[in-house]
Enzyme design. Structure first.
Site, short mmCIF file in Angstrom:
data_model
loop_
_atom_site.label_atom_id
_atom_site.label_comp_id
_atom_site.label_asym_id
_atom_site.label_seq_id
_atom_site.Cartn_x
_atom_site.Cartn_y
_atom_site.Cartn_z
N PRO A 2 0.83 -1.21 0.00
CA PRO A 2 0.00 0.00 0.00
C PRO A 2 0.86 1.26 0.00
O PRO A 2 1.84 1.37 0.73
CB PRO A 2 -0.80 -0.13 1.29
CG PRO A 2 -0.86 -1.59 1.56
CD PRO A 2 0.46 -2.13 1.09
N GLU A 3 0.48 2.20 -0.85
CA GLU A 3 1.19 3.47 -0.95
C GLU A 3 0.37 4.54 -0.25
O GLU A 3 -0.64 4.25 0.40
CB GLU A 3 1.45 3.78 -2.43
CG GLU A 3 2.25 2.69 -3.13
CD GLU A 3 2.50 2.95 -4.61
OE1 GLU A 3 2.43 4.12 -5.03
OE2 GLU A 3 2.76 1.97 -5.34
N LYS A 58 3.65 6.23 4.65
CA LYS A 58 2.84 5.01 4.54
C LYS A 58 2.52 4.42 5.91
O LYS A 58 2.19 3.23 6.01
CB LYS A 58 3.58 3.98 3.68
CG LYS A 58 3.94 4.50 2.28
CD LYS A 58 4.80 3.50 1.52
CE LYS A 58 5.30 4.09 0.20
NZ LYS A 58 6.14 3.15 -0.57
#
Length: 283
Positions: A2-3, A58
């Site tokens: 996930p960014e 993040k």
């Protein structure tokens, strides 16, 4: 992994169930994920009130009433899922327990927050709130791409003289925090810059022009709930939808979407990551 848009989407999804609410009970079902959990984590979380949820790059930080913050990193496959609560139009009941449910927070008001991570590359830690920015995972990070400190003058100065590819420079978390492979590919396509071009070869105008495009792509992705390619889910379990609007990422062999361009999207590998680009549009 996930960014920034995915992590921000999860943070926003957790906020109604966590912010201002007491952690009635915390359960930790194993000793570690990517790294060991802090000692007595369940005991230290139970009875704490979540003052606010914030994001740094993040990472999600839940600031607690006792002066500590719960630092959360989703890793490759981690999910923070809300159940037992009304989210939008729908009530989300508690799912059946999974062997990948590693941390469970029973919240005041009946909501349950479950950290599920099949691959166990995620992480959680407890850190003094006032010293959170000095945590080893956060101390090295550059400015937030949606923040005021990240502007054209800053980025132009950081790219000047660099002999690394522009893609690698934008992925360098010390230069700008939170960007990952997907969104850098999309940004460079919109900018018309080849991913292999040396960062130091950009003119000042080209470097400064990246800033509004970075913000544009990130905000569009957040609005769409992020990108779901494999494991990522929003806090309510729903998929993100930005992948349906990719202009270049994952489109190898397909026609370029730029009007009037006859190019075909290609793929090269840079530092072990796939870079998608149009060889005609991006120079």
């Amino acid at each position: 992994m996930p960014e920034l848009p995915e992590v921000e989407t999860v943070r926003r999804g957790l906020e109604p169930a966590m912010a201002g609410r007491l952690i009635a009970e915390a359960r930790v079902n194993r000793a570690d994920l990517r790294w060991p959990f802090p000692p007595r984590m369940a005991e230290r979380l139970t009875g704490q009130r979540v003052l606010r949820l914030r994001r740094r790059s993040k990472y999600i930080l839940a600031d607690l009433s006792g002066g500590q913050s719960l630092l959360i990193h989703l890793g490759m496959s981690g999910r923070m899922l809300v159940s037992g609560a009304q989210l939008g139009e729908f009530f989300h009941d508690h799912p059946a327990p999974s062997r990948h449910d590693h941390v469970v927070l029973e919240m005041e008001g009946g909501a349950r927050i479950t950290f599920n991570d099949a691959r166990r590359f995620g992480a959680m830690d407890l850190v003094a709130t006032e010293a959170a920015e000095a945590h080893p995972l956060l101390a090295v990070l550059g400015p937030e791409p949606l923040g005021n400190a990240f502007d054209g003058a800053y980025l132009a100065a950081r790219l000047e003289g660099r002999r690394t590819p522009i893609k690698a420079a934008l992925l360098d978390q010390r230069i700008v925090a939170g960007l990952g492979n997907i969104y850098v590919c999309e940004v460079l396509f919109r900018a018309g810059l080849a991913p292999g071009r040396l960062a130091g070869s950009l003119s000042r105008a080209e470097a400064e022009g990246l800033v509004p495009l970075i913000r544009e792509v990130l905000l569009e992705a957040i609005e769409a709930g992020g990108s779901s390619l494999r494991d990522y889910r929003q806090a309510d379990g729903e998929l993100g939808y930005f992948q349906h609007t990719f202009r270049v990422y994952g489109r190898e062999g397909l026609p370029c979407v730029t009007p009037g361009c006859s190019g075909t999207v290609g793929r090269i590998v840079q530092s072990g990551r796939s870079s998608f680009h149009c060889p005609l549009c991006q120079r």
